[in-house]
Design an enzyme around this catalytic site. Structure first.
Site, PDB file in Angstrom:
ATOM      1  N   HIS A   1     -17.000  -4.127  -1.802  1.00 51.08           N
ATOM      2  CA  HIS A   1     -15.573  -4.466  -1.832  1.00 51.08           C
ATOM      3  C   HIS A   1     -15.250  -5.661  -0.942  1.00 51.08           C
ATOM      4  CE1 HIS A   1     -11.306  -3.903  -2.344  1.00 51.08           C
ATOM      5  NE2 HIS A   1     -11.125  -3.787  -1.052  1.00 51.08           N
TER       6      HIS A   1
ATOM      7  N   TYR B   1       0.866  -1.171   0.000  1.00 48.77           N
ATOM      8  CA  TYR B   1       0.000   0.000   0.000  1.00 48.77           C
ATOM      9  C   TYR B   1       0.906   1.225   0.000  1.00 48.77           C
ATOM     10  CZ  TYR B   1      -4.192  -2.748   1.030  1.00 48.77           C
ATOM     11  OH  TYR B   1      -5.236  -3.622   0.966  1.00 48.77           O
TER      12      TYR B   1
END
Length: 531
Positions: A307, A121
């Site tokens: 999601h 990330y």
């Protein structure tokens, strides 16, 4: 020129067979020196065992062709002329004619070295270009570096504290890292989300993302999730987002609420389960407090992004008003990890004080031998819904966490070491788990499908810790309190399929699909079958 067109299907041995119930109808056909164009129609629900119903869920379209027409020996093998694409056939992008002269700005990473590891990330701070008056962002487009379409898994854009200064713009850093700049911790309000497979997003004509005022984002954090399961070395990425805006203001400012399960190890799924259901609660208590204070008349949801990660199979957003279940807010019963985008609602939905929302996620872990944990990696899991709505209020997250101690009691844990000084915390008794972390204990437990089902029933009834957040790291008073999940009907009962003209949506009996197949000049002639 004659075009032959038939409805075929394949059996479990992948043998192509002509369907005795011909449900596909050729509406238009054209061929020139470069293309064959076939437009055909079909009822959404044919009630033919050899057809799939067409719903608002993801549809995996498989295509194949051969450069020669079908002969007496039957269909020619397509070879490498084949492919697949996930689509949401009943959710086309709402294209609005935008002036080509509209201004825009890009938020893109600059030569980010993607590590040779499974999941990264990357966070980069940006400053929204200074506007001297209010503007509205009307469209957001992904800018994915060519060749990195499978590397960039999702992009989130967060609003950060307005008290920051330009010194935070100097560099990016790996997110959720111990050495991550403190300024990144001020960025908790999601203002846009894009995920792999998604296209650009156009706001409805009466709604826009506000920029240019003191209440609007000045500094934003772009979080890019890189998925590199092959551990490829030397990757450099420059992906990001393009925001198109206008000085012609819309009527309402858009907001985003993150709902579902707070991402944590308290969300877990046993191995070997063909189906396991997790629920994240946007509780009545949170909505009652936030909406009651900010917008008693309610907010209007116009799009939802559902999601999950690799184990996800289906996601539903359930909506309850005064305890009575409404029509699903959004759903995808054929969830595809590689195709996640905002679903436009056919009709805007009003959320009122006294309502509650449940994000219901279905997983399969039949191919896993260890627990699956809630977390950031694509091999971990999530269960989230991002709601785009108007008018904007001060509510950014409405989620829940299940109680962990009652989960551990299921496998026989009696006591943990207190005070908790390590994470994951350590078990004190019984003897078979002594000095193990709770993750190791859950993996040590001998899970069977029957045990997994019993555990699933328990987890769905456990008290939940409420997450109810504002902007700038503030919280509503209900944050951290314990609430009981509502008593609801499980499993969710889907609406019955009617195989007649009433199966259409908005009185349109047929869904028309247009396929364009490239062929060479030598292929002009009879075409068929096309399946």
């Amino acid at each position: 020129m004659t075009f032959l067109f038939w409805d075929y299907f394949t059996d479990e041995n992948r043998v192509l067979k002509k369907d005795p119930q011909q449900d596909y109808h050729l509406e238009y056909a054209m061929e020139n020196s470069t293309h064959t164009i076939l437009a055909f129609s079909r009822e959404l629900h044919t009630c033919d065992a050899n057809d799939k119903s067409i719903t608002e869920s993801t549809v995996r379209v498989i295509w194949a062709y051969h450069h020669k027409d079908m002969g007496e020996a039957g269909q020619n093998y397509h070879g490498s002329n084949r492919g697949t694409k996930s689509l949401r056939l009943l959710n086309p992008e709402k294209e609005e004619v935008l002036s080509a002269s509209l201004p825009y700005f890009d938020l893109t990473n600059k030569d980010v070295p993607v590590p040779d590891k499974d999941t990264t990330y990357w966070c980069q701070m940006f400053k929204i270009p200074v506007q001297h008056e209010k503007h509205h962002v009307t469209k957001v487009e992904p800018l994915i570096q060519k060749g990195h379409e499978n590397l960039v898994h999702h992009i989130l854009l967060y609003q950060c504290s307005s008290n920051l200064n330009d010194s935070v713009l100097d560099y990016g850093h790996e997110c959720y890292h111990p050495n991550m700049p403190d300024s990144f911790l001020t960025c908790e309000t999601v203002i846009f989300a894009w995920a792999i497979g998604g296209e650009g997003f156009t706001y409805p004509p009466h709604v826009g993302l506000s920029i240019g005022t003191a209440a609007d984002p000045q500094f934003v954090l772009m979080e890019v999730h890189y998925d590199n399961p092959s551990y490829t070395e030397g990757l450099i990425d420059n992906s990001g987002l393009r925001l198109i805006y206008t000085p012609v203001l819309r009527k309402y400012d858009a907001g985003v609420i993150e709902a579902g399960l707070w991402v944590s190890l308290f969300h877990n799924i046993p191995p070997g389960m063909p189906e396991f259901v997790s629920e994240g609660h946007c509780t009545l208590e949170c909505l009652e407090e936030a909406l009651g204070a900010e917008r008693p008349a309610g907010i209007h949801v116009f799009a939802v992004l559902l999601h999950a990660h690799l184990a996800g199979r289906a996601i539903r957003m359930r909506h309850f008003h005064n305890g009575e279940e409404q029509k699903l807010l959004a759903y995808d019963d054929e969830f595809d990890f590689n195709f996640q985008e905002f679903q436009y609602l056919k009709e805007e939905r009003t959320i009122l004080p006294g309502d509650n929302l449940i994000t219901e996620c279905h997983y399969s872990t039949v191919d896993r031998i260890r627990m699956t944990w809630g977390g950031l990696s694509t091999r971990n899991e999530m269960c989230l819904s991002y709601l785009l709505y108007y008018p904007r209020i001060n509510l950014t997250r409405c989620a829940s966490i299940p109680d962990i101690m009652e989960q551990l009691q299921f496998i026989g844990v009696k006591e943990i070491y207190r005070p908790v000084r390590t994470w994951p915390f350590i078990i004190k008794s019984p003897k078979q788990y002594k000095n193990l972390s709770f993750m190791d204990a859950m993996n040590k437990f001998k899970w069977s499908r029957s045990e997994g089902l019993s555990y699933n029933e328990l987890v769905l009834k456990l008290p939940v810790n409420v997450r109810c957040s504002k902007t700038d790291n503030a919280e509503w008073s209900i944050q951290g309190m314990t609430a009981l999940p509502p008593e609801i009907e499980r499993p969710y009962k889907t609406e019955p399929v009617i195989c007649s003209s009433s199966s259409c949506l908005h009185c349109s009996l047929f869904l028309t699909l247009l396929f364009v197949v490239c062929v060479t000049a030598s292929t002009i002639g009879n075409i068929g079958p096309f399946v």
